[in-house]
Design an enzyme around this catalytic site. Structure first.
Site, PDB file in Angstrom:
ATOM      1  N   GLY A  13     -17.294   4.896  -5.979  1.00  0.00           N
ATOM      2  CA  GLY A  13     -16.025   5.411  -6.480  1.00  0.00           C
ATOM      3  C   GLY A  13     -15.500   4.559  -7.612  1.00  0.00           C
ATOM      4  O   GLY A  13     -15.885   3.402  -7.777  1.00  0.00           O
ATOM      5  N   PHE A  63      -7.775   1.487 -10.828  1.00  0.00           N
ATOM      6  CA  PHE A  63      -7.671   0.180 -10.185  1.00  0.00           C
ATOM      7  C   PHE A  63      -8.939  -0.647 -10.352  1.00  0.00           C
ATOM      8  O   PHE A  63      -8.913  -1.868 -10.273  1.00  0.00           O
ATOM      9  CB  PHE A  63      -7.406   0.358  -8.687  1.00  0.00           C
ATOM     10  CG  PHE A  63      -8.447   1.217  -8.017  1.00  0.00           C
ATOM     11  CD1 PHE A  63      -9.654   0.701  -7.610  1.00  0.00           C
ATOM     12  CD2 PHE A  63      -8.218   2.573  -7.812  1.00  0.00           C
ATOM     13  CE1 PHE A  63     -10.621   1.502  -7.011  1.00  0.00           C
ATOM     14  CE2 PHE A  63      -9.166   3.383  -7.217  1.00  0.00           C
ATOM     15  CZ  PHE A  63     -10.376   2.834  -6.819  1.00  0.00           C
ATOM     16  N   SER A 122     -13.358  -0.396  -9.132  1.00  0.00           N
ATOM     17  CA  SER A 122     -14.481   0.338  -8.546  1.00  0.00           C
ATOM     18  C   SER A 122     -14.596   0.050  -7.059  1.00  0.00           C
ATOM     19  O   SER A 122     -14.147  -0.983  -6.568  1.00  0.00           O
ATOM     20  CB  SER A 122     -15.788  -0.053  -9.246  1.00  0.00           C
ATOM     21  OG  SER A 122     -15.725   0.215 -10.632  1.00  0.00           O
ATOM     22  N   ASP A 153       1.462   7.859  -3.217  1.00  0.00           N
ATOM     23  CA  ASP A 153       0.299   8.383  -3.940  1.00  0.00           C
ATOM     24  C   ASP A 153      -0.580   9.234  -3.020  1.00  0.00           C
ATOM     25  O   ASP A 153      -1.803   9.076  -2.977  1.00  0.00           O
ATOM     26  CB  ASP A 153      -0.510   7.241  -4.547  1.00  0.00           C
ATOM     27  CG  ASP A 153      -1.413   7.702  -5.703  1.00  0.00           C
ATOM     28  OD1 ASP A 153      -1.154   8.799  -6.255  1.00  0.00           O
ATOM     29  OD2 ASP A 153      -2.360   6.983  -6.049  1.00  0.00           O
TER      30      ASP A 153
END
Length: 336
Positions: free
Chosen positions: A61, A65, A67, A180
């Site tokens: 991913g 921010f 990985s 979020d």
């Protein structure tokens, strides 16, 4: 006044400094797992070995921010390691908040913190590995065509995610606003149980405080109107985002989609005419091929519309959302 409560009245920059101090004093001093802090501080060597030196083949991913990497530590235990980008005030804040929050909450529908590493320019957070990746992957990504999310699984996921939020809003002390909620932040374990993840934007809310005013964080399409426009954040903002997520899970559509001519339309605008006419079956993800329970669908859509009411005071609490979801979900699947 407790430092965590005091932080809620400070600017983001002031809160970052205090939260990082809390992280250093409260977390780094606890070098071993305990009943209260069931995580550990890893060494950089351990995490380099586990992720094959953060090899690109281990990357699962990526975001603003940094990985996320798959890893395997001793005894075959699988982990996910978030590696933050080059250190900055923003990344330090997100690291401190996420470790502080996840280190103190425990719920079956929240992603578990296994530990972290903080040294030099590296900030690494270690989580339980979720073998079925994120909800985003199954709705819009590489796994969407396989449609592993049948109707019962979708219902289980929405209830699980709702229960995770219910815990943050009503049971955690102090209460926590996630800020979020979105498909990529709902992860799925090997049994497709939902785990709410990514607490880098979370806010701690003291008792008796109805809302906070802060810099806007989050993702377009999921933001409550009062938060996007004025930075007014409360539990109602998470409820709104959850309502958007409900519509996304049911329809398979993104929160914001482009129409011919480049005009953007949000998912609430798209679904409203169908709801007003009672054409609920037109809202369902075509990948389900008609296999869904119509009464459950009506219930979930009705809840989603109340969650996304433009007036925050009219939105239900997460306690009410969980109760309504559970009362309206059975076990049958009807072909329509």
């Amino acid at each position: 006044m407790n430092f965590k409560y005091y932080c809620c009245f400070l600017s983001d920059e002031e809160q970052r400094k205090i939260e990082y101090a809390l992280y250093q004093t409260n977390l780094i001093s606890n070098n071993q797992k305990s009943e209260e802090y069931p995580w550990k501080i890893y060494t950089l060597k351990e995490l380099l070995r586990a992720t094959n030196n953060f090899h690109e083949d281990n990357q699962i991913g990526e975001g603003g921010f940094g990985s996320v990497y798959f890893g395997e530590i001793s005894k075959g235990v699988q982990i996910a390691v978030k590696r933050l980008k080059t250190m900055s005030a923003k990344s330090e804040m997100e690291f401190a908040v996420e470790v502080e929050v996840l280190g103190r909450v425990r719920h079956k529908n929240l992603l578990g913190l296994m530990g972290f590493y903080a040294g030099g320019d590296e900030r690494l957070i270690v989580y339980d590995y979720m073998s079925n990746h994120s909800l985003l992957t199954h709705l819009h990504g590489s796994l969407a065509k396989e449609c592993k999310l049948d109707w019962p699984r979708r219902m289980s996921i929405v209830i699980g995610a709702a229960e995770g939020l219910e815990y943050l809003h009503h049971e955690a002390t102090p209460h926590i606003i996630h800020r979020d909620i979105k498909a990529s932040n709902v992860l799925l374990d090997h049994e497709f149980q939902a785990k709410v993840a990514d607490f880098g934007f979370a806010k701690l809310v003291p008792d008796g405080v109805s809302h906070l005013t802060t810099r806007v964080k989050g993702t377009l399409g999921y933001l409550a109107p009062e938060y996007a426009m004025w930075g007014k954040v409360s539990e109602n903002c998470d409820v709104y985002s959850f309502g958007i997520l409900l519509l996304e899970i049911i329809s398979g559509k993104r929160p914001i989609e482009k129409r011919p001519g480049g005009v953007k339309r949000d998912i609430v605008q798209w679904v409203t005419p169908y709801v007003s006419k009672g054409n609920f079956n037109h809202i369902v993800d075509p990948n389900l091929k008609g296999e869904f329970d119509l009464e459950e669908l009506k219930n979930v859509i009705t809840i989603a519309m109340s969650c996304t009411d433009s007036c925050p005071e009219k939105r239900p609490s997460m306690n009410e959302v969980v109760e309504r979801l559970k009362s309206g979900v059975g076990v049958g699947v009807e072909r329509t």
